[in-house]
Design a protein around this motif. Structure first.
Motif, short mmCIF file in Angstrom:
data_model
loop_
_atom_site.label_atom_id
_atom_site.label_comp_id
_atom_site.label_asym_id
_atom_site.label_seq_id
_atom_site.Cartn_x
_atom_site.Cartn_y
_atom_site.Cartn_z
N GLY B 62 0.81 -1.21 0.00
CA GLY B 62 0.00 0.00 0.00
C GLY B 62 0.85 1.26 0.00
O GLY B 62 1.99 1.24 0.46
N ALA B 66 -2.55 4.36 2.61
CA ALA B 66 -3.11 3.04 2.92
C ALA B 66 -2.51 2.47 4.21
O ALA B 66 -3.23 1.99 5.08
CB ALA B 66 -2.84 2.08 1.76
N TYR B 70 -4.41 1.48 7.65
CA TYR B 70 -4.39 0.13 8.22
C TYR B 70 -3.90 0.16 9.67
O TYR B 70 -4.49 -0.47 10.55
CB TYR B 70 -3.47 -0.78 7.41
N PHE B 77 -11.37 3.58 4.19
CA PHE B 77 -10.06 4.09 3.81
C PHE B 77 -10.22 5.49 3.23
O PHE B 77 -11.19 5.76 2.51
CB PHE B 77 -9.42 3.17 2.77
N THR B 81 -5.98 6.57 -0.88
CA THR B 81 -5.51 5.20 -0.63
C THR B 81 -5.29 4.49 -1.95
O THR B 81 -6.16 4.52 -2.83
CB THR B 81 -6.54 4.41 0.20
N LEU B 83 -3.95 0.59 -3.16
CA LEU B 83 -3.51 -0.76 -2.83
C LEU B 83 -3.11 -1.48 -4.11
O LEU B 83 -3.79 -1.35 -5.13
CB LEU B 83 -4.63 -1.55 -2.14
N LYS B 113 -8.77 4.66 -4.04
CA LYS B 113 -9.92 5.25 -3.36
C LYS B 113 -10.09 6.71 -3.76
O LYS B 113 -9.18 7.53 -3.57
CB LYS B 113 -9.74 5.16 -1.84
N TRP B 124 -14.27 3.11 -4.88
CA TRP B 124 -13.06 2.45 -5.37
C TRP B 124 -13.04 2.34 -6.89
O TRP B 124 -14.03 1.96 -7.51
CB TRP B 124 -12.97 1.04 -4.78
N VAL B 157 -12.56 -4.07 0.88
CA VAL B 157 -11.16 -4.51 0.80
C VAL B 157 -11.02 -5.87 1.48
O VAL B 157 -11.33 -6.01 2.67
CB VAL B 157 -10.23 -3.49 1.47
N TYR B 161 -4.25 -6.16 7.43
CA TYR B 161 -2.83 -5.93 7.73
C TYR B 161 -2.31 -7.11 8.55
O TYR B 161 -2.83 -7.40 9.64
CB TYR B 161 -2.71 -4.63 8.53
#
Lengths: 163, 163
Positions: B62, B66, B70, B77, B81, B83, B113, B124, B157, B161
């Motif tokens: 990330g 991100a 997390y 988020f 963000t 990912l 995001k 997203w 998502v 993490y």
């Protein structure tokens, strides 16, 4: 020896001199290696899967010296290289059947390159930790023998940089 | 729209605004998401294993937005963000029997995001890339439906993490 125990942390979060002095309370037997500060934020070298009975997902990360060496194809790894392998029990994703994901953390394993300090073990110091504490000397006796037998030609390092 | 296509790269290597403008040549259908610069050096969220028939090792990384979210447990988020999921064929290690390791890279998958731009899809934008090129629109039609059905409660998502 006090000065050797100091951890030097750069702006990038790398811990240099992760092989610490003999007075470190959480240092590995034989090698005196400690868990480097900030390793969880280091860059990814590669993930891996360890089969049963361990059944673990792993990820090796490296400090900036390590990552630069990997990207440049530098062998042997230069002094100051630190590699950390994170490991978790592999568990089924409850949300997507084909996937399995990290469960509880199991071990953290560290390799530190210092060609003078660790001359007798290929230039590498080893540390294996459970819950932040080093495992016993007997386990640490096994590290170098296996790395030497299996990956001497890759400077005693199993993990390659994932493309 | 030219200004929207600019990629803003911070000192930490994060690419912000990875959902690029309509003139981007390697942008995903539907969403216009591109592969962010420097993602290979981003911090690790978690590894994963994808079972047969794909039989892949994966790693989600990330950008700094991100990772901060997390670590703080922030949901949803925040905008910005990004990912990225890297994926490789899983192959047997030739050097250590219980281990399997990354083989050839397969796909790179990106989530960006932007709660306004992607308001219709939970905030997203999605991109799936093979050899750096986005896959077709039909494949991109499947992204949101699956994320919405399975992980709406975690802001769409899947990946958590790893501790």
């Amino acid at each position: 020896m006090a000065v050797l125990a100091a951890i030097f942390v750069t702006a990038a979060g790398d811990a240099l001199g992760a092989g610490a002095g003999s007075e470190a309370t959480n240092a590995s037997p034989i090698y005196g290696v400690t868990i480097p500060d900030g390793y969880r934020g280091w860059k990814l070298v590669a993930p891996a899967l360890e089969a049963d009975p361990l059944n673990e997902l792993r990820a090796v990360v490296g400090n900036s010296v390590a990552i630069e060496a990997y990207r440049a194809g530098t062998l042997p790894f230069p002094d100051g290289t630190v590699l950390v392998k994170l490991a978790w029990k592999r568990v089924q994703s409850p949300e997507f059947e084909p996937a399995s994901v990290p469960g509880a953390a199991t071990t953290v394993q560290v390799m530190v390159k210092d060609s003078k300090k660790y001359a007798a073990t290929g230039g590498w110091g080893f540390g294996r930790f459970v819950d932040g504490k080093p495992v016993d000397e007997a386990q640490h006796q096994t590290c170098f023998a296996c790395h030497e037998a299996r990956v001497r030609g890759h400077d005693h390092v199993f993990t390659r940089y994932a493309p």
